[in-house]
Scaffold this active site. Structure first.
Site, PDB file in Angstrom:
ATOM      1  N   GLY A  10       0.824  -1.207   0.000  1.00 15.56           N
ATOM      2  CA  GLY A  10       0.000   0.000   0.000  1.00 15.56           C
ATOM      3  C   GLY A  10       0.853   1.250   0.000  1.00 15.56           C
ATOM      4  CG  ASP A  83       7.998  -1.787   8.434  1.00 10.59           C
ATOM      5  OD1 ASP A  83       7.138  -1.935   7.534  1.00 10.59           O
ATOM      6  OD2 ASP A  83       7.998  -0.811   9.205  1.00 10.59           O
ATOM      7  CD  GLU A  84       9.517   1.836   5.597  1.00 11.48           C
ATOM      8  OE1 GLU A  84       9.253   1.856   4.363  1.00 11.48           O
ATOM      9  OE2 GLU A  84       9.099   2.696   6.384  1.00 11.48           O
ATOM     10  N   GLY A  85       9.990  -3.172   3.081  1.00 13.82           N
ATOM     11  CA  GLY A  85      10.566  -4.153   2.157  1.00 13.82           C
ATOM     12  C   GLY A  85      11.082  -3.536   0.862  1.00 13.82           C
ATOM     13  CD  GLN A  86       9.465   0.628   0.976  1.00 20.52           C
ATOM     14  OE1 GLN A  86       8.793  -0.331   1.332  1.00 20.52           O
ATOM     15  NE2 GLN A  86       9.671   1.664   1.755  1.00 20.52           N
ATOM     16  CB  CYS A 143     -11.010  14.429  -2.011  1.00 19.48           C
ATOM     17  SG  CYS A 143     -10.477  12.748  -2.401  1.00 19.48           S
ATOM     18  CB  CYS A 173      -7.744   9.424  -4.220  1.00 16.54           C
ATOM     19  SG  CYS A 173      -8.188  11.008  -4.933  1.00 16.54           S
ATOM     20  CG  HIS A 176      -7.307  14.971  -5.411  1.00 17.55           C
ATOM     21  ND1 HIS A 176      -8.400  14.356  -4.846  1.00 17.55           N
ATOM     22  CD2 HIS A 176      -7.774  16.092  -6.035  1.00 17.55           C
ATOM     23  CE1 HIS A 176      -9.480  15.083  -5.088  1.00 17.55           C
ATOM     24  NE2 HIS A 176      -9.131  16.135  -5.798  1.00 17.55           N
TER      25      HIS A 176
HETATM   26 MG    MG Z   1       5.595   1.794   7.464  1.00 19.00          MG
END
Ligand code: MG
Ligand code: ADP
Length: 197
Positions: A10, A83-86, A143, A173, A176
């Site tokens: 996400g 965490d923060e796998g990217q 929004c 989103c 925007h």
């Molecule tokens: Mg995080």
């Protein structure tokens, strides 16, 4: 018994770290042996913790390279969180495969897109090979609709990686979001304390 791979993907602020911490805590309640790792690059809040924007945290070992995991992994470990796998290299994919074939439950949280809205490896590949994928959404700061993008609102337009929280990014989103550095936030949010559903 074989292990498996779970991915929590996400945008920024979508609650990936909170969800990782929730799953890790539940594994601890079940008396499973747990280890959490994070890339050394992410020093936002605490060096040996994984911390959400909400300030909940669990203990984590920072890794300079993903291959360093083999120096830290205990024989007794049953659940591994990242965490923060990217911010790890593509080698994270093979590491997750190896861990899960050893019978370990692997949970990876990370950004699925960068600030240009492009897939942010290795998360998209992990989403393809995982047994379970959760895609969280944040709240659009323009929004209030559900947000899937991380809008860059200051800092450099040169790099894919720029670690930062409120200063650099806000959730947006599709309507925007723009794949440019906007240079000013749409608004500052006060006391937004809920995870989006
Ligand atoms: Mg995080
Ligand atoms: P992530 O790891 O996905 O970046 P965190 O789990 O660290 O997210 O933080 C999620 C928390 O961030 C939410 O519970 C909420 O308190 C806060 N938050 C800040 N901005 C937003 C937003 N735009 N949408 C949703 N939650 C937000």
């Amino acid at each position: 018994m074989s292990g498996w791979i779970e991915v929590i993907a996400g945008s920024m602020y979508s609650g990936k770290t909170e969800e990782l911490i929730r799953r890790i805590r539940r594994a601890q309640y079940a008396k499973l042996n747990v280890q959490v790792f994070k890339p050394m690059i992410d020093q936002r809040y605490h060096q040996t913790n994984v911390t959400s924007h909400n300030q909940t945290q669990v203990e984590a070992t920072p890794l300079e390279n993903i291959s360093d995991i083999w120096n830290h992994l205990k024989n007794s470990t049953q659940v591994v969180g990242f965490d923060e796998g990217q911010f790890f290299t593509m080698d994270l994919v093979q590491v997750c495969r190896d861990l899960s074939s050893r019978g370990i439950r692997v949970i990876v949280a990370g950004l699925d897109m960068d600030w240009k809205g492009q897939p942010f490896e290795p998360i998209p590949t992990l989403m393809a090979i995982a047994e379970e994928v959760t895609k969280n959404r944040a709240v659009c700061m323009v929004c209030g609709e559900l947000a899937t993008y991380s809008q860059k609102i200051s800092g450099s337009s040169q790099t894919q990686i720029e670690v930062g929280a409120e200063d650099f990014y806000e959730a947006r989103c599709r309507l925007h979001f723009a794949p440019i550095v906007e240079q000013k936030p749409s608004r500052k949010f006060d006391n937004l304390n809920q995870s989006p559903t």
